[in-house]
Design an enzyme around this catalytic site. Structure first.
Site, PDB file in Angstrom:
ATOM      1  N   GLU A  18       0.851  -1.198   0.000  1.00  0.00           N
ATOM      2  CA  GLU A  18       0.000   0.000   0.000  1.00  0.00           C
ATOM      3  C   GLU A  18       0.880   1.239   0.000  1.00  0.00           C
ATOM      4  O   GLU A  18       2.111   1.157   0.092  1.00  0.00           O
ATOM      5  CB  GLU A  18      -0.936   0.018   1.224  1.00  0.00           C
ATOM      6  CG  GLU A  18      -0.193   0.157   2.543  1.00  0.00           C
ATOM      7  CD  GLU A  18      -1.117   0.141   3.754  1.00  0.00           C
ATOM      8  OE1 GLU A  18      -2.217  -0.425   3.679  1.00  0.00           O
ATOM      9  OE2 GLU A  18      -0.717   0.695   4.787  1.00  0.00           O
ATOM     10  N   GLY A  19       0.229   2.396  -0.109  1.00  0.00           N
ATOM     11  CA  GLY A  19       0.934   3.669   0.036  1.00  0.00           C
ATOM     12  C   GLY A  19       1.978   3.909  -1.034  1.00  0.00           C
ATOM     13  O   GLY A  19       1.836   3.519  -2.191  1.00  0.00           O
ATOM     14  N   GLY A  21       4.943   2.633  -1.445  1.00  0.00           N
ATOM     15  CA  GLY A  21       5.574   1.434  -2.005  1.00  0.00           C
ATOM     16  C   GLY A  21       4.740   0.847  -3.135  1.00  0.00           C
ATOM     17  O   GLY A  21       5.272   0.423  -4.177  1.00  0.00           O
ATOM     18  N   ARG A  40       4.237  -7.602   4.667  1.00  0.00           N
ATOM     19  CA  ARG A  40       3.884  -8.693   5.589  1.00  0.00           C
ATOM     20  C   ARG A  40       2.573  -9.383   5.227  1.00  0.00           C
ATOM     21  O   ARG A  40       2.430 -10.579   5.387  1.00  0.00           O
ATOM     22  CB  ARG A  40       3.758  -8.137   7.031  1.00  0.00           C
ATOM     23  CG  ARG A  40       5.080  -7.777   7.650  1.00  0.00           C
ATOM     24  CD  ARG A  40       4.893  -6.897   8.856  1.00  0.00           C
ATOM     25  NE  ARG A  40       4.207  -5.649   8.494  1.00  0.00           N
ATOM     26  CZ  ARG A  40       3.981  -4.644   9.307  1.00  0.00           C
ATOM     27  NH1 ARG A  40       4.341  -4.726  10.558  1.00  0.00           N
ATOM     28  NH2 ARG A  40       3.378  -3.551   8.881  1.00  0.00           N
ATOM     29  N   ARG A  41       1.587  -8.627   4.718  1.00  0.00           N
ATOM     30  CA  ARG A  41       0.238  -9.206   4.552  1.00  0.00           C
ATOM     31  C   ARG A  41       0.116  -9.925   3.204  1.00  0.00           C
ATOM     32  O   ARG A  41      -0.061  -9.297   2.154  1.00  0.00           O
ATOM     33  CB  ARG A  41      -0.807  -8.095   4.671  1.00  0.00           C
ATOM     34  CG  ARG A  41      -0.916  -7.536   6.097  1.00  0.00           C
ATOM     35  CD  ARG A  41      -1.710  -6.257   6.127  1.00  0.00           C
ATOM     36  NE  ARG A  41      -1.043  -5.203   5.386  1.00  0.00           N
ATOM     37  CZ  ARG A  41      -1.616  -4.076   4.988  1.00  0.00           C
ATOM     38  NH1 ARG A  41      -2.885  -3.864   5.245  1.00  0.00           N
ATOM     39  NH2 ARG A  41      -0.933  -3.165   4.330  1.00  0.00           N
ATOM     40  N   ASP A  66       8.305 -10.312   7.194  1.00  0.00           N
ATOM     41  CA  ASP A  66       8.514  -9.159   8.068  1.00  0.00           C
ATOM     42  C   ASP A  66       9.971  -8.731   7.929  1.00  0.00           C
ATOM     43  O   ASP A  66      10.878  -9.504   8.264  1.00  0.00           O
ATOM     44  CB  ASP A  66       8.188  -9.558   9.516  1.00  0.00           C
ATOM     45  CG  ASP A  66       8.274  -8.370  10.460  1.00  0.00           C
ATOM     46  OD1 ASP A  66       8.876  -7.333  10.088  1.00  0.00           O
ATOM     47  OD2 ASP A  66       7.742  -8.482  11.575  1.00  0.00           O
ATOM     48  N   TYR A 156      12.606   7.619  14.700  1.00  0.00           N
ATOM     49  CA  TYR A 156      12.259   7.579  13.273  1.00  0.00           C
ATOM     50  C   TYR A 156      13.113   8.562  12.476  1.00  0.00           C
ATOM     51  O   TYR A 156      13.694   8.210  11.446  1.00  0.00           O
ATOM     52  CB  TYR A 156      10.771   7.896  13.106  1.00  0.00           C
ATOM     53  CG  TYR A 156      10.321   8.105  11.676  1.00  0.00           C
ATOM     54  CD1 TYR A 156      10.111   7.024  10.829  1.00  0.00           C
ATOM     55  CD2 TYR A 156      10.111   9.391  11.178  1.00  0.00           C
ATOM     56  CE1 TYR A 156       9.703   7.219   9.505  1.00  0.00           C
ATOM     57  CE2 TYR A 156       9.698   9.596   9.867  1.00  0.00           C
ATOM     58  CZ  TYR A 156       9.491   8.510   9.040  1.00  0.00           C
ATOM     59  OH  TYR A 156       9.090   8.700   7.743  1.00  0.00           O
TER      60      TYR A 156
HETATM   61  N1  LIG Z   1       3.464   9.162   4.102  1.00  0.00           N
HETATM   62  C1  LIG Z   1       4.196  10.242   4.387  1.00  0.00           C
HETATM   63  O1  LIG Z   1       3.691  11.333   4.652  1.00  0.00           O
HETATM   64  C2  LIG Z   1       5.700  10.122   4.370  1.00  0.00           C
HETATM   65  C3  LIG Z   1       6.474  11.283   4.555  1.00  0.00           C
HETATM   66  C4  LIG Z   1       7.847  11.180   4.509  1.00  0.00           C
HETATM   67  C5  LIG Z   1       8.443   9.958   4.286  1.00  0.00           C
HETATM   68  N2  LIG Z   1       7.690   8.854   4.124  1.00  0.00           N
HETATM   69  C6  LIG Z   1       8.357   7.580   3.923  1.00  0.00           C
HETATM   70  O2  LIG Z   1       7.735   6.899   2.852  1.00  0.00           O
HETATM   71  C7  LIG Z   1       7.770   5.496   3.067  1.00  0.00           C
HETATM   72  C8  LIG Z   1       6.393   4.892   2.938  1.00  0.00           C
HETATM   73  O3  LIG Z   1       5.514   5.511   3.787  1.00  0.00           O
HETATM   74  P1  LIG Z   1       3.982   5.216   3.676  1.00  0.00           P
HETATM   75  O4  LIG Z   1       3.280   6.317   4.334  1.00  0.00           O
HETATM   76  O5  LIG Z   1       3.645   4.792   2.273  1.00  0.00           O
HETATM   77  O6  LIG Z   1       3.856   3.933   4.614  1.00  0.00           O
HETATM   78  P2  LIG Z   1       2.610   2.991   4.748  1.00  0.00           P
HETATM   79  O7  LIG Z   1       1.438   3.520   4.030  1.00  0.00           O
HETATM   80  O8  LIG Z   1       2.539   2.805   6.205  1.00  0.00           O
HETATM   81  O9  LIG Z   1       3.103   1.671   3.995  1.00  0.00           O
HETATM   82  C9  LIG Z   1       4.177   0.994   4.449  1.00  0.00           C
HETATM   83  C10 LIG Z   1       4.384  -0.266   3.581  1.00  0.00           C
HETATM   84  O10 LIG Z   1       5.432  -0.992   4.180  1.00  0.00           O
HETATM   85  C11 LIG Z   1       4.987  -2.283   4.553  1.00  0.00           C
HETATM   86  N3  LIG Z   1       5.638  -2.629   5.803  1.00  0.00           N
HETATM   87  C12 LIG Z   1       5.619  -1.915   6.957  1.00  0.00           C
HETATM   88  N4  LIG Z   1       6.329  -2.567   7.900  1.00  0.00           N
HETATM   89  C13 LIG Z   1       6.819  -3.695   7.326  1.00  0.00           C
HETATM   90  C14 LIG Z   1       7.607  -4.771   7.796  1.00  0.00           C
HETATM   91  N5  LIG Z   1       8.049  -4.837   9.057  1.00  0.00           N
HETATM   92  N6  LIG Z   1       7.917  -5.771   6.940  1.00  0.00           N
HETATM   93  C15 LIG Z   1       7.451  -5.737   5.667  1.00  0.00           C
HETATM   94  N7  LIG Z   1       6.707  -4.746   5.170  1.00  0.00           N
HETATM   95  C16 LIG Z   1       6.384  -3.732   5.985  1.00  0.00           C
HETATM   96  C17 LIG Z   1       3.477  -2.178   4.655  1.00  0.00           C
HETATM   97  O11 LIG Z   1       2.817  -3.392   4.362  1.00  0.00           O
HETATM   98  P3  LIG Z   1       2.367  -4.513   5.433  1.00  0.00           P
HETATM   99  O12 LIG Z   1       1.606  -3.790   6.495  1.00  0.00           O
HETATM  100  O13 LIG Z   1       1.533  -5.435   4.609  1.00  0.00           O
HETATM  101  O14 LIG Z   1       3.612  -5.139   5.915  1.00  0.00           O
HETATM  102  C18 LIG Z   1       3.180  -1.182   3.533  1.00  0.00           C
HETATM  103  O15 LIG Z   1       3.180  -1.856   2.292  1.00  0.00           O
HETATM  104  C19 LIG Z   1       8.411   5.306   4.444  1.00  0.00           C
HETATM  105  O16 LIG Z   1       9.778   5.020   4.279  1.00  0.00           O
HETATM  106  C20 LIG Z   1       8.239   6.655   5.107  1.00  0.00           C
HETATM  107  O17 LIG Z   1       9.256   6.895   6.057  1.00  0.00           O
HETATM  108  C21 LIG Z   1       6.330   8.902   4.168  1.00  0.00           C
END
Ligand SMILES: NC(=O)c1ccc[n+]([C@@H]2O[C@H](COP(=O)([O-])OP(=O)(O)OC[C@H]3O[C@@H](n4cnc5c(N)ncnc54)[C@H](OP(=O)(O)O)[C@@H]3O)[C@@H](O)[C@H]2O)c1
Length: 260
Positions: A18-19, A21, A40-41, A66, A156
């Protein structure tokens, strides 16, 4: 050389369910790469992989694991032996929210495992295969939150600084071997993770597909990309214009504002 020839035939995206990625997975597929989707899912991943194949006509594999668990190097090694992975995108992150002492130590250590250990392991294993092949690319998703220490997100933000600095070092090390490395300093991006943890927007919020596209466009052009004008302006302010203690106060206020 085309994107596909330079970074194909397979991309691996860690955090692809999701998101941002997932947006990276689609952006890679739209440029003709097959994609290994890691998260993970398992069921969510399988559905997202079906959508990816249907929309782009590429192959998609899923790897449900994970990233914080032991055995990542072995799993990555097995996939690299089987598939020529020309592009590795490390997107997944864990962000313990709250002051350091308000949360159990285990939460902070998990952030180290997901945000520091896992990109290092994948860069070593997958980047090593690219180096031997003489071509490829690595993207580490960092954050503007890694520019300065951030209260209530101290661990973080420190891990995000690690990702950026790791990518900068690898950029220099791997360039002579034909491998492009890039840190993406994302700002606020409308993902499920952002929506779940943000009470109100305090800055312009970008769409994940735009961030992914701008990042892939920047691959091979330098060590760091900051997608979005507002994020670039924030970067200049925080890194170059403000004294460090003022920048820390500003980023802290903004983060507390996000949390409502
Ligand atoms: N969103 C923002 O505003 C923002 C701002 C600055 C930087 N970022 C960076 O952008 C990146 C993505 O953020 P996002 O908001 O898209 O995150 P997100 O929506 O929370 O998605 C995270 C993804 O990573 C997977 N994931 C999380 N923990 C995991 C684990 N332990 N093992 C395997 N997969 C894992 C999740 O899938 P599962 O739950 O299925 O494992 C999901 O696919 C991050 O590096 C974040 O620091 C985001």
């Amino acid at each position: 050389m085309s994107f596909e020839r330079r970074y194909g035939p397979w991309a691996l995206v860690a955090g692809a369910s999701e998101g941002l990625g997932l947006a990276f997975a689609h952006a890679c597929a739209a440029r003709g790469l097959h994609v290994v989707m890691v998260a993970r899912r398992a069921e969510v991943l399988a559905e997202r992989a079906r959508e990816l194949r249907a929309r782009h006509g590429v192959e998609a594999r899923v790897l449900a694991l994970d990233l914080a668990a032991p055995g990542l190097a072995e799993a990555a090694g097995a996939i690299a032996d089987e598939l020529p992975i020309g592009l590795a995108i490390f997107d997944a992150a864990y962000a313990p929210r709250g002051e350091l002492h308000a949360l159990p130590l285990e939460d902070h250590l998990k952030a180290i495992d997901v945000n520091v250990r896992a990109p290092l392991v994948l860069s070593h294993v997958l980047g090593g295969a690219m180096r031997a092949r003489g071509r490829g690319g690595i993207v580490v998703v960092s954050s503007v939150a890694g520019l300065r220490g951030t209260e209530t997100l101290a661990t973080y933000s420190a891990t995000k600084a690690f990702g950026r600095v790791l990518a900068e070092g690898l950029y220099a090390e791997l360039a002579p071997h034909g491998v492009d490395v890039l840190a993406c300093l994302a700002g606020a991006t409308r993902t499920p993770g952002y929506e779940a943890t943000t009470a109100r927007d305090v800055s312009p919020v970008m769409e994940p597909d735009v961030v992914a596209r701008l990042t892939l466009d920047a691959l091979g052009r330098g060590p760091v990309v900051v997608p979005g004008l507002a994020n670039r302006a924030a970067t200049v302010l925080l890194e170059r214009l403000l004294p460090r203690r003022v920048a820390i106060a500003l980023i802290g206020r903004s983060t507390r504002g996000l949390q409502g």
